[in-house]
Design an enzyme around this catalytic site. Structure first.
Site, mmCIF file in Angstrom:
data_model
loop_
_atom_site.group_PDB
_atom_site.id
_atom_site.type_symbol
_atom_site.label_atom_id
_atom_site.label_comp_id
_atom_site.label_asym_id
_atom_site.label_seq_id
_atom_site.Cartn_x
_atom_site.Cartn_y
_atom_site.Cartn_z
ATOM 1 N N HIS A 108 0.890 -1.165 0.000
ATOM 2 C CA HIS A 108 0.000 0.000 0.000
ATOM 3 C C HIS A 108 0.927 1.214 0.000
ATOM 4 C CE1 HIS A 108 -3.769 2.156 1.638
ATOM 5 N NE2 HIS A 108 -2.857 3.074 1.373
ATOM 6 N N ASP B 41 -10.243 -4.273 -3.627
ATOM 7 C CA ASP B 41 -10.086 -3.573 -2.354
ATOM 8 C C ASP B 41 -11.437 -3.499 -1.627
ATOM 9 O OD1 ASP B 41 -9.014 -2.350 -0.164
ATOM 10 O OD2 ASP B 41 -8.487 -0.480 -1.160
HETATM 11 O O1 DOR Z 1 -9.930 2.659 1.730
HETATM 12 C C1 DOR Z 1 -9.301 1.742 2.236
HETATM 13 N N1 DOR Z 1 -9.884 0.917 3.126
HETATM 14 N N2 DOR Z 1 -8.029 1.570 1.921
HETATM 15 C C2 DOR Z 1 -7.256 0.681 2.551
HETATM 16 O O2 DOR Z 1 -6.113 0.562 2.210
HETATM 17 C C3 DOR Z 1 -7.786 -0.113 3.671
HETATM 18 C C4 DOR Z 1 -9.241 -0.267 3.561
HETATM 19 C C5 DOR Z 1 -9.884 -0.768 4.815
HETATM 20 O O3 DOR Z 1 -9.367 -1.713 5.420
HETATM 21 O O4 DOR Z 1 -10.955 -0.245 5.169
HETATM 22 ZN ZN ZN Z 2 -4.754 -0.438 0.623
#
Ligand code: DOR
Ligand code: ZN
Length: 339
Positions: free
Chosen positions: A130, A239
């Site tokens: 990330h 994601d």
């Molecule tokens: O928007 C995000 N949510 N980006 C991330 O890298 C983690 C993820 C989360 O775990 O909610």
């Molecule tokens: Zn991420």
């Protein structure tokens, strides 16, 4: 028309289990995956506890046994995802971890990242990063781009492969394109929200549009599509990041970042990439099947999907199998449907 294709593989999902089962658990996550055409999903390690020991990986893998979808566990790169002390990659691999990632948390210390690159290479595990420094105000594009630049340079210097997660900007794509030309062993992914939407949807969707890294400009989204078309971006991941209604109902500053995506990723990609003429059907399918499979060193299977590339539908809550409904696709018309 009905098209048959290998079942999809998502290398980047958050099933929140253990610790945040009110957002998602392995059963509801699997149902969301099935609805979206996925037969295999990699679960990120940012649960409670963080999956950072062989014992925790073993427990996860055991729980994954009796599900309708093949689940795989990514293990944390650093203890507690704190970005300081490396976990034991060889032990994590022996316990069944399929990849290493601190996703959700950047590894801010360059020396730690260098050691992580070396250790992942030594262990023979794919490393997924990330690459975004959340301390930069507004998480503007530079917050991502300087980390992408750093990680490309460190990977080259360490002579170690790296997979960069969710890239979102024209410059990130450009740097990766150049690095690939120069022979760096880099792969990367983007997610449908980064080419379907721009920062402008924030006015309409509020905190549902909040995600890390953030949605960008039209110019960036177009550059991401170009990078998918020319092979710079290898993989489309979701994601899938469920958050409860209450959490997402909060004002922008307080709401958590993330959106769900498993149910809509393939249909959104057909809509924005195939029907626009940017990618052929087989190019698109490979970003959901062969390319993820190769990154994860998974064998080919007989799992398959059928889909109608032309069926039009509007996403409603009834299409969401996740426990959470934080989808920017609700109300959006898509062309292409998993059968
Ligand atoms: O928007 C995000 N949510 N980006 C991330 O890298 C983690 C993820 C989360 O775990 O909610
Ligand atoms: Zn991420």
């Amino acid at each position: 028309m009905r098209v048959k294709a290998p079942a999809l593989i998502d290398i980047h999902s958050h099933f929140r289990d253990p610790g945040f089962e009110y957002k998602e658990d392995i059963l509801s996550g699997s149902a969301a995956a099935l609805a979206g055409g996925y037969a295999a999903v990699v679960c990120m390690a940012n649960t409670k506890p963080v999956i950072d020991t062989a014992e925790l990986v073993r427990a996860q893998v055991k729980r994954f046994g009796n599900l309708p979808v093949r689940l795989y566990q990514a293990a944390a790169a650093t203890v507690g995802q704190q970005g300081k002390e490396l976990t034991d990659f060889a032990a994590l691999k022996a316990a069944g971890a399929i990849a290493i990632s601190d996703d959700g948390q950047p590894i801010l210390d360059a020396k730690v990242m260098y050691d992580v690159l070396q250790a992942a290479k030594d262990a023979g595990l794919p490393l997924m990063t990330h690459s975004e420094d959340g301390r930069i105000p507004g998480r503007g594009s530079a917050a991502e781009e300087y980390m992408v630049a750093r990680d490309l340079m460190l990977a080259e210097y360490a002579d170690a492969p790296v997979h960069i997660q969710h890239i979102t900007t024209a410059k990130s794509a450009d740097m990766i394109r150049q690095a690939k030309r120069g022979g760096t062993a880099v792969t990367c992914e983007t997610c449908p929200h980064y080419f379907m939407f721009t920062e402008e949807i924030r006015a309409e969707k509020g905190s549902i549009a909040k995600v890390f890294p953030p949605l960008r400009t039209r110019r960036d989204a177009d550059a991401i599509i170009e990078a998918l078309a020319d092979g710079t971006i290898d993989i489309i991941a979701t994601d899938h990041a469920p958050h409860s209604r209450e959490e997402k109902a909060q004002a922008w500053e307080f709401a958590p970042g993330g959106m769900i995506g498993l149910e809509t990723a393939f249909a959104a990609s057909l809509t924005a990439l195939y029907h626009s003429g940017a990618l052929t059907l087989s190019e698109l399918i490979s970003k959901f099947t062969d390319n993820p499979r190769k990154l994860l060193n998974l064998p080919e299977t007989d799992d398959y999907i059928e889909f109608d590339p032309d069926e039009e539908w509007t996403v409603t809550e009834a299409d969401i199998k996740s426990k959470s409904a934080n989808s920017p696709f609700l109300g959006v018309r898509l062309r292409g449907k998993i059968m």
